[in-house]
Design a protein around this motif. Structure first.
Motif, PDB file in Angstrom:
ATOM      1  N   ASN A  53       0.851  -1.189   0.000  1.00 14.88           N
ATOM      2  CA  ASN A  53       0.000   0.000   0.000  1.00 14.88           C
ATOM      3  C   ASN A  53       0.888   1.241   0.000  1.00 14.88           C
ATOM      4  OD1 ASN A  53      -1.918   1.971   0.350  1.00 14.88           O
ATOM      5  ND2 ASN A  53      -2.696   1.205   2.309  1.00 14.88           N
ATOM      6  N   THR A  57      -4.979   5.696   2.249  1.00 14.18           N
ATOM      7  CA  THR A  57      -6.260   4.993   2.290  1.00 14.18           C
ATOM      8  C   THR A  57      -6.046   3.513   2.569  1.00 14.18           C
ATOM      9  OG1 THR A  57      -7.211   6.533   0.689  1.00 14.18           O
ATOM     10  CG2 THR A  57      -8.322   4.411   0.943  1.00 14.18           C
ATOM     11  N   GLN A  58      -6.895   2.931   3.398  1.00 16.92           N
ATOM     12  CA  GLN A  58      -6.788   1.495   3.664  1.00 16.92           C
ATOM     13  C   GLN A  58      -6.961   0.713   2.372  1.00 16.92           C
ATOM     14  OE1 GLN A  58      -8.483  -0.755   7.254  1.00 16.92           O
ATOM     15  NE2 GLN A  58      -9.968  -1.271   5.683  1.00 16.92           N
ATOM     16  N   GLU A  60      -7.894  -2.744   1.098  1.00 11.69           N
ATOM     17  CA  GLU A  60      -8.483  -4.060   1.372  1.00 11.69           C
ATOM     18  C   GLU A  60      -8.426  -4.875   0.080  1.00 11.69           C
ATOM     19  OE1 GLU A  60     -12.541  -6.317   2.957  1.00 11.69           O
ATOM     20  OE2 GLU A  60     -12.508  -4.118   2.811  1.00 11.69           O
ATOM     21  N   ILE A 126      -5.935  -6.798   4.440  1.00 13.43           N
ATOM     22  CA  ILE A 126      -5.470  -5.424   4.577  1.00 13.43           C
ATOM     23  C   ILE A 126      -3.978  -5.383   4.253  1.00 13.43           C
ATOM     24  CG2 ILE A 126      -5.281  -3.414   6.068  1.00 13.43           C
ATOM     25  CD1 ILE A 126      -8.164  -4.342   5.359  1.00 13.43           C
TER      26      ILE A 126
END
Length: 227
Positions: A53, A57-58, A60, A126
């Motif tokens: 990532n 922002t997360q 998923e 995640i």
């Protein structure tokens, strides 16, 4: 005396804050090329696929399909096999059915894995922001020949959009929607591996193949010999 009353009417407007889900950003890397078959001729190579990532922002992760084009002549006259060795993802989210196939537009021989079954929003993985991210898979390419050809990487390259057929794709849950977030510009291959050691060469890369070897010898001390 006439009194004038001024009525002040306050209009209070309440603004509701609407939070829009943002599309996560990521980097996808292929790295850690490791040749095997002990210190003999190299006829097998493992490599890792990582995703990380890169935004606030997360991320998923819901799934992905991973495709590489390469030169099959590295088989050196043997038969090639392609398999998934390990992964840091839950079993149901790992890439499926690794195989070697052919594609068109553009024409290429392809290392391929099928997309996993999507787990549903809230049940995805995640993805961390720490380098190198989560290991999607360790993949293994092997030839039945004594060794690869000297072009051992075989012009390995991501097969990305705008290619339509057999292209790498990354999916994530944005809000509750399963979304294709593929950004080809963030896909890379990091070529870091041991030096060459093929059937046509004699040198062993000692920095990669350190080992000890016990030697047994028989000898007769110098002196008069008593039969």
């Amino acid at each position: 005396m006439k009194k004038t009353y001024t009525t002040v009417i306050l209009f209070i407007t309440f603004f509701s804050t609407v939070i829009f889900s943002q599309t996560p950003t990521y980097e996808l890397t292929t790295r850690n090329f490791r040749f095997s078959n002990d210190c003999g001729y190299w006829n097998s190579v493992d490599f890792d696929i990582h995703i990380r990532n890169t935004g606030s922002t997360q991320f998923e992760y819901s799934g992905g399909q991973y495709f590489f084009s390469f030169n099959p002549a590295i088989a050196n006259g043997g038969s090639l096999t392609y398999e998934l060795v390990s992964s840091e993802l839950p079993v149901n989210m790992r890439p499926r059915s690794p195989s070697i196939g052919s594609a068109t537009s553009p024409t290429a021989t392809v290392l391929r894995t099928a997309v996993n079954v999507f787990p549903g929003a809230g049940s995805g993985y995640i993805v961390p922001s720490t380098s190198p991210g989560v290991k999607i898979a360790t993949m293994r390419l092997k030839t039945s020949s004594i060794s690869f050809t000297e072009d051992v990487l075989g012009n390995l390259a991501w097969r990305n959009p705008p290619i339509v057929a057999l292209a790498t794709k990354i999916f994530a849950y944005v809000g509750s929607s399963n979304t294709d977030i593929t950004t080809s510009a963030t896909h890379s291959i990091i070529y870091a591996f041991c030096g060459p050691h093929f059937a046509s060469e004699e040198l062993i890369p000692w920095d990669c193949c350190l080992f000890t070897h016990a030697v047994s010898t028989n000898f007769i001390p110098e002196g008069l010999y008593n039969s």
